[in-house]
Write an enzyme that holds these catalytic residues in place. Sequence first.
Site, short mmCIF file in Angstrom:
data_model
loop_
_atom_site.label_atom_id
_atom_site.label_comp_id
_atom_site.label_asym_id
_atom_site.label_seq_id
_atom_site.Cartn_x
_atom_site.Cartn_y
_atom_site.Cartn_z
N LYS A 71 0.21 11.82 -5.46
CA LYS A 71 1.29 11.75 -4.44
C LYS A 71 0.67 11.70 -3.04
O LYS A 71 1.09 10.91 -2.19
CB LYS A 71 2.22 12.96 -4.55
CG LYS A 71 3.10 12.91 -5.79
CD LYS A 71 3.84 14.21 -6.03
CE LYS A 71 4.64 14.10 -7.33
NZ LYS A 71 4.51 15.22 -8.23
N GLN A 121 6.66 21.26 -7.84
CA GLN A 121 6.03 20.61 -8.99
C GLN A 121 6.35 21.41 -10.26
O GLN A 121 6.21 22.63 -10.30
CB GLN A 121 4.50 20.54 -8.76
CG GLN A 121 3.74 19.75 -9.80
CD GLN A 121 4.01 18.24 -9.73
OE1 GLN A 121 4.32 17.69 -8.68
NE2 GLN A 121 3.88 17.57 -10.86
N ASP A 175 13.43 14.87 -5.45
CA ASP A 175 13.30 14.75 -6.91
C ASP A 175 14.65 14.47 -7.59
O ASP A 175 14.69 14.16 -8.78
CB ASP A 175 12.83 16.10 -7.46
CG ASP A 175 11.43 16.06 -8.02
OD1 ASP A 175 10.94 14.97 -8.32
OD2 ASP A 175 10.84 17.15 -8.15
N1 GUN Z 1 6.06 17.24 -13.01
C1 GUN Z 1 5.84 16.06 -13.63
N2 GUN Z 1 6.61 15.08 -13.09
C2 GUN Z 1 7.33 15.66 -12.11
C3 GUN Z 1 8.32 15.16 -11.20
O1 GUN Z 1 8.70 13.99 -11.18
N3 GUN Z 1 8.84 16.08 -10.35
C4 GUN Z 1 8.47 17.38 -10.37
N4 GUN Z 1 9.06 18.21 -9.51
N5 GUN Z 1 7.57 17.87 -11.19
C5 GUN Z 1 7.01 17.01 -12.06
#
Ligand code: GUN
Length: 289
Positions: A52, A96, A119
């Site tokens: 990211k 996350q 998200d």
């Molecule tokens: N863990 C794995 N993929 C994601 C995601 O798209 N968002 C979040 N918050 N955690 C994740």
Amino acid sequence: MVMTTQILEGISLRNSTIERLSTKIKLLSVQPTLAVIQIGNLADSTAFIKAKKAFGDKIGARVTHTILPDKIKMDGVVALIKKLNADSSVQGILVQLPLPSHLDKHTIIDTIDPKKDVDGLTSTHTQELWEDGSDIILPATARGILALLDHYNIQVEGKKVVVVGRSTLVGKPTAIALLNRNATVIICHRGTENLKEETRRADILIVAIGKAKFINKDFVRSGQVVIDVGINITSESKPRQEVGKKSFVGDVDFEEVSKIVSAISPVPGGVGAMTVASLFENLLDIVEK
Ligand code: GUN
């Protein structure tokens, strides 16, 4: 007749997204900022967050990364989210997942201001999705899958889509998003009887179960579009699959399945490449609102 299988490449689409988003950001008066909260130090989470940050750097967005200890209590997490909610220099907040088991995921997610929920996981956005509302922030993986299908002009309306996997992060939102686009959706999971029969019924088969190469030639038939959402760490070492120090394989046995179906997304370089791009599409949607 020689049959060619179309490879649904996420990389080139991601690259064009990078260009489009960078151009947009240059024209903005604020630098979009995504605040990522990591609790504990799961290696997979660290790797995803690194991806990211790298994407943010490419497009000119700021990504902050706060790591909280895995023993932290609820009030510590909630306090940080509230602080970020109140910080006008932050437009997107992401916690996350997965979280350590002593923490209450729903309370944590729902502490995020829905206006900053990049998200799309807060109750507000889940309800929008459920009701096919107009103000949807779709979870990044689901948005990435739709972007890939759209890019390759794969029609979903009226098509039979089988989603294998019912996770909150991927399977369920993807299934509902496709239902909202008038696909006929079947959701399969570990309790499904005759799974192979169900998957062979699909026009579009989407697999998000986290089991390396689970979907082999017995689960598919010719003419299908297969979207592989799996990212499984493997000990197999193939140069093409090197991402950082790790190699990944999908939930689909690419070697076997790609010989049968009409189109398939590879791992890596398929949905995974689009997921991060879609997260930043969400961020820019929020900023431009
Ligand atoms: N863990 C794995 N993929 C994601 C995601 O798209 N968002 C979040 N918050 N955690 C994740």
